[in-house]
Design a protein around this motif. Structure first.
Motif, PDB file in Angstrom:
ATOM      1  N   ASP A  26      -0.404 -37.508 166.933  1.00  0.00           N
ATOM      2  CA  ASP A  26      -0.271 -38.852 167.505  1.00  0.00           C
ATOM      3  C   ASP A  26      -1.598 -39.590 167.517  1.00  0.00           C
ATOM      4  OD1 ASP A  26       2.428 -38.546 167.966  1.00  0.00           O
ATOM      5  OD2 ASP A  26       2.131 -37.671 169.943  1.00  0.00           O
ATOM      6  N   LEU A  27      -2.345 -39.522 166.426  1.00  0.00           N
ATOM      7  CA  LEU A  27      -3.655 -40.156 166.352  1.00  0.00           C
ATOM      8  C   LEU A  27      -3.685 -41.319 165.363  1.00  0.00           C
ATOM      9  CD1 LEU A  27      -5.981 -37.028 166.428  1.00  0.00           C
ATOM     10  CD2 LEU A  27      -5.531 -38.638 168.265  1.00  0.00           C
ATOM     11  N   LEU A  28      -2.701 -42.186 165.395  1.00  0.00           N
ATOM     12  CA  LEU A  28      -2.642 -43.380 164.561  1.00  0.00           C
ATOM     13  C   LEU A  28      -2.749 -43.072 163.071  1.00  0.00           C
ATOM     14  CD1 LEU A  28      -4.895 -45.769 166.675  1.00  0.00           C
ATOM     15  CD2 LEU A  28      -2.418 -45.662 166.647  1.00  0.00           C
ATOM     16  N   GLY A  29      -2.068 -42.033 162.646  1.00  0.00           N
ATOM     17  CA  GLY A  29      -2.080 -41.663 161.234  1.00  0.00           C
ATOM     18  C   GLY A  29      -1.478 -42.725 160.343  1.00  0.00           C
ATOM     19  N   THR A  66       4.638 -48.545 167.567  1.00  0.00           N
ATOM     20  CA  THR A  66       5.273 -49.147 168.749  1.00  0.00           C
ATOM     21  C   THR A  66       6.334 -48.212 169.331  1.00  0.00           C
ATOM     22  OG1 THR A  66       4.908 -51.333 167.810  1.00  0.00           O
ATOM     23  CG2 THR A  66       6.516 -51.170 169.594  1.00  0.00           C
ATOM     24  N   ILE A  67       7.160 -47.652 168.475  1.00  0.00           N
ATOM     25  CA  ILE A  67       8.181 -46.703 168.952  1.00  0.00           C
ATOM     26  C   ILE A  67       7.523 -45.496 169.594  1.00  0.00           C
ATOM     27  CG2 ILE A  67       9.967 -45.084 168.182  1.00  0.00           C
ATOM     28  CD1 ILE A  67      10.818 -47.225 166.140  1.00  0.00           C
ATOM     29  N   ASP A  68       6.478 -44.976 168.970  1.00  0.00           N
ATOM     30  CA  ASP A  68       5.764 -43.831 169.528  1.00  0.00           C
ATOM     31  C   ASP A  68       5.158 -44.170 170.884  1.00  0.00           C
ATOM     32  OD1 ASP A  68       4.672 -41.119 169.300  1.00  0.00           O
ATOM     33  OD2 ASP A  68       2.735 -42.168 169.211  1.00  0.00           O
ATOM     34  N   PHE A  69       4.566 -45.346 171.008  1.00  0.00           N
ATOM     35  CA  PHE A  69       3.967 -45.767 172.277  1.00  0.00           C
ATOM     36  C   PHE A  69       5.015 -45.818 173.385  1.00  0.00           C
ATOM     37  CE2 PHE A  69       2.979 -49.261 175.209  1.00  0.00           C
ATOM     38  CZ  PHE A  69       1.805 -48.778 175.758  1.00  0.00           C
ATOM     39  N   PHE A  70       6.166 -46.430 173.097  1.00  0.00           N
ATOM     40  CA  PHE A  70       7.195 -46.539 174.118  1.00  0.00           C
ATOM     41  C   PHE A  70       7.818 -45.181 174.454  1.00  0.00           C
ATOM     42  CE2 PHE A  70       7.315 -51.127 172.921  1.00  0.00           C
ATOM     43  CZ  PHE A  70       6.912 -51.591 174.168  1.00  0.00           C
ATOM     44  N   LEU A  71       7.940 -44.298 173.481  1.00  0.00           N
ATOM     45  CA  LEU A  71       8.457 -42.962 173.765  1.00  0.00           C
ATOM     46  C   LEU A  71       7.505 -42.170 174.659  1.00  0.00           C
ATOM     47  CD1 LEU A  71      10.034 -41.885 170.363  1.00  0.00           C
ATOM     48  CD2 LEU A  71      11.212 -42.450 172.493  1.00  0.00           C
TER      49      LEU A  71
END
Length: 136
Positions: A26-29, A66-71
């Motif tokens: 989860d490092l902005l790949g 965005t989806i990852d942030f909200f999850l």
């Protein structure tokens, strides 16, 4: 002596694989992958990569992050960005590359790199899940 285009392409591939590997943590790949493609397009004069593809990659990157942030905000999953996990996975990736390289040469190095890192992450996740008490 390698040409400038082959050096740029090699660096592009290395950064691309690094971006793919960073998505596991989860490092902005996805952002790294987009910037890598953008730089490659700039170096090649947008010869092989067009504006439509860059726009598509940018939109996909924004949607995915965005989806990852909200999850993460909802508590759906915990990011695996602990320093110990990252360094253990990096060591597993290097070991995996060394193990598979003699058998499959270049592709073995890449496959071993990803499988080694992924195996360590999976083993750490299984160990963590075994520590959790069941809800029954």
């Amino acid at each position: 002596m390698p040409s400038f285009a082959s050096v740029v392409f090699s660096v592009f591939i290395l950064i691309l694989f690094a971006g793919i590997y960073l998505t596991l943590f989860d490092l902005l790949g996805t952002l790294i992958i987009f910037l890598d493609v953008l730089l490659y397009a700039l170096f090649t004069g947008f010869d092989r990569v067009g504006g439509q593809l860059l726009l598509f990659l940018l939109l996909i990157s924004i949607i995915a992050e965005t989806i990852d942030f909200f999850l993460v905000m909802k508590g759906a999953h915990q990011p695996a960005t602990r320093k110990k996990t990252f360094w253990r996975s990096a060591i597993g990736a290097i070991v995996g590359a060394f193990i598979l390289t003699p058998f499959f040469w270049g592709p073995g190095a890449w496959v071993g790199f990803f499988l080694g890192g992924l195996a360590v992450i999976l083993a750490l996740e299984i160990a963590l899940q075994n520590k959790i008490k069941s809800p029954y």
